[in-house]
Design an enzyme around this catalytic site. Structure first.
Site, mmCIF file in Angstrom:
data_model
loop_
_atom_site.group_PDB
_atom_site.id
_atom_site.type_symbol
_atom_site.label_atom_id
_atom_site.label_comp_id
_atom_site.label_asym_id
_atom_site.label_seq_id
_atom_site.Cartn_x
_atom_site.Cartn_y
_atom_site.Cartn_z
ATOM 1 N N HIS A 52 1.084 -1.318 -0.053
ATOM 2 C CA HIS A 52 0.110 -0.128 -0.072
ATOM 3 C C HIS A 52 0.850 1.201 -0.046
ATOM 4 O O HIS A 52 1.984 1.270 0.514
ATOM 5 C CB HIS A 52 -0.593 0.017 1.234
ATOM 6 C CG HIS A 52 -1.846 1.044 1.192
ATOM 7 N ND1 HIS A 52 -1.732 2.419 1.772
ATOM 8 C CD2 HIS A 52 -3.077 1.053 1.011
ATOM 9 C CE1 HIS A 52 -2.857 3.083 1.512
ATOM 10 N NE2 HIS A 52 -3.861 2.076 1.246
ATOM 11 N N ASP A 100 2.872 -4.740 7.908
ATOM 12 C CA ASP A 100 1.946 -3.937 7.715
ATOM 13 C C ASP A 100 0.661 -4.842 7.987
ATOM 14 O O ASP A 100 0.333 -5.738 6.984
ATOM 15 C CB ASP A 100 1.759 -3.215 6.499
ATOM 16 C CG ASP A 100 0.492 -2.483 6.228
ATOM 17 O OD1 ASP A 100 -0.674 -2.668 7.057
ATOM 18 O OD2 ASP A 100 0.092 -1.891 5.287
ATOM 19 N N GLN A 148 -4.642 -5.439 6.754
ATOM 20 C CA GLN A 148 -5.523 -5.906 6.182
ATOM 21 C C GLN A 148 -5.699 -7.257 6.630
ATOM 22 O O GLN A 148 -6.571 -8.206 6.506
ATOM 23 C CB GLN A 148 -5.430 -6.369 4.635
ATOM 24 C CG GLN A 148 -5.115 -5.065 3.692
ATOM 25 C CD GLN A 148 -6.670 -4.169 3.814
ATOM 26 O OE1 GLN A 148 -7.655 -5.020 3.955
ATOM 27 N NE2 GLN A 148 -6.476 -2.746 3.687
ATOM 28 N N LYS A 154 -10.921 -1.030 10.037
ATOM 29 C CA LYS A 154 -10.977 -2.377 9.311
ATOM 30 C C LYS A 154 -11.344 -3.451 10.158
ATOM 31 O O LYS A 154 -11.682 -4.755 9.250
ATOM 32 C CB LYS A 154 -9.695 -2.411 8.639
ATOM 33 C CG LYS A 154 -9.337 -1.306 7.745
ATOM 34 C CD LYS A 154 -8.004 -1.857 6.986
ATOM 35 C CE LYS A 154 -7.345 -0.560 6.053
ATOM 36 N NZ LYS A 154 -8.458 -0.049 5.024
ATOM 37 N N CYS A 171 -4.637 2.449 -3.843
ATOM 38 C CA CYS A 171 -3.427 2.983 -3.312
ATOM 39 C C CYS A 171 -2.506 2.031 -3.170
ATOM 40 O O CYS A 171 -1.648 1.759 -2.460
ATOM 41 C CB CYS A 171 -3.530 3.316 -1.552
ATOM 42 S SG CYS A 171 -4.831 4.399 -1.412
#
Length: 406
Positions: free
Chosen positions: A123, A200, A203, A226, A364
């Site tokens: 991202h 990261d 997600q 999220k 993104c």
């Protein structure tokens, strides 16, 4: 099929009963942000009405209650991800700020000629902060490629390490491809070269519970919005010894021990990295999102999402002209696709007229789109409240709009 009562779960989300025009909303944009259950919204409402006072700064009852609720969430996060200490949990405004914090503060030690490793599926939030660092440091960014299934080239990743490598940062799950990366193995490879790692997890956090002791990473970041929680709240996990060695990211109130015009000393962890008034209401309410997930069970959520993923994928492939991007065996409930030569925006626009909310564009992740050779994709992504009937509506909607696109 899971034994979940999806109808009962959906009743917790009032937005799912609204209409877009004359059509019932089919919300398939969960990778961008999930919806928020009633108990989280009610908690926010309660806190604004009963415990709105600045945290850590007052001896009065309301301030103490607000502080206790925020710190309860910190302990909740610590337990959720199996961090070694509450001091390793830093609250931010989101995953993006958490990565910027690490790039700015930990990156302060990098020297000209140093190298960091990223991947092509990152991202922008895990690309741009490192590029900003290049304005001040002559560092080199190496980018790991993918194969045609959307899996990282681990051999290339291994080959990138040398005596100039100082950091590796990569996504746990791709927001475009849905690929679940072998982050534990990637961390072990990096550590074998003495290189620290940031994962990261933006997600990943809606689909699994990351274990910091098992993964062994140095930093892990994710966002509340999220995973059924409030917006504007993020989490940075960092190993205590690394956080203690890093300079503050921002200066101001809360992050200090003593201030004079000659010298300032900083607060202990975690407050050294939490300058200013935090979003203590939404941080406190975030705990209710954990309760929601725990009540259903992450394994049940994952199984339901996997069933939706496989069902929708197979039905999509029935439609002539559909091309799916990301076919790794280990994949989360995200489907990126294009429909013949139609522009992704046109597909999303027409689906919206049928009440179906999907994401369109580059998500993104422009470098990944360049790698795939497309300007963008249509992305459908699932959460625990989505149904097979909604998947069918997506398929029927695509078939309905096909004559307008072909």
């Amino acid at each position: 099929m899971t034994d979940l009562n999806i109808s009962e779960i959906r009743d917790k989300f009032p937005i799912l009963s609204r209409k877009v025009g004359e059509k019932e909303l089919v919300y398939l944009d969960n990778t961008a942000t999930s919806q928020t259950p009633r108990e989280v919204v009610e908690e926010i409402d309660y806190l604004y009405k009963n415990t709105k006072a600045n945290v850590h700064r007052g001896v009065h009852t309301v301030s103490q209650e607000a502080t206790d609720r925020q710190e309860h969430t910190r302990r909740r996060v610590q337990g959720w991800i199996n961090a070694g200490s509450f001091e390793e949990i830093i609250f931010t405004r989101g995953t993006t700020e958490a990565i910027n914090l690490v790039a700015s503060s930990f990156g302060d030690r990098f020297k000209d000629g140093d190298e960091i490793i990223l991947t092509v599926m990152e991202h922008h939030a895990n690309i741009v902060p490192w590029q900003l660092l290049q304005r001040h440091k002559d560092i080199k960014i190496k980018v790991v490629d993918i194969n045609d299934n959307g899996e990282l080239d681990l051999e290339q990743y291994r080959s990138f390490f040398n005596d100039r490598t100082v950091f590796a940062s990569f996504t746990h799950i791709s927001n475009v491809l849905g690929t679940v990366n072998p982050v534990k193995e990637m961390t072990e490879i990096a550590h074998s070269h003495g290189v620290p790692v940031l994962i990261d997890g933006a997600q990943a956090s809606p689909h699994l519970i990351p274990d910091m002791q098992e993964l062994g990473c140095d930093f892990y970041v994710f966002s509340s919005h999220k995973m059924y929680g409030p917006t504007g709240v993020g989490v940075l996990y960092g190993r205590k010894e690394l956080l203690e060695s890093m300079p503050p990211y921002q200066g101001g109130g809360e992050m200090i021990k003593h201030v004079s015009f000659d010298h300032t000393t900083f607060a202990d962890l975690p407050f050294k990295f939490e300058a200013g008034t935090p979003d203590f209401i939404d941080i406190a309410a975030f705990a209710k999102a954990f309760d929601f997930i725990e009540e259903i069970g992450m394994d049940n959520i994952r199984k339901h999402e996997e069933e939706l993923l496989h069902y929708t994928t197979s039905r999509l492939l029935e439609i002539p002209g559909i091309k799916i991007y990301g076919t790794a065996p280990e994949k989360a409930a995200v489907i990126s696709f294009n429909f013949g030569d139609a522009h992704n925006y046109d597909v999303g626009f027409l689906l919206d007229k049928l009440g179906i909310a999907v994401r369109t564009g580059h998500h993104c992740a422009q470098p990944l789109m360049e790698r795939l050779g497309v300007p963008g994709t249509v992305r459908a992504s699932f959460a625990v409240y989505n149904t097979f009937e909604e998947a069918d509506k997506l398929i029927d909607g695509l078939k309905k709009i096909a004559p307008m696109l072909m």
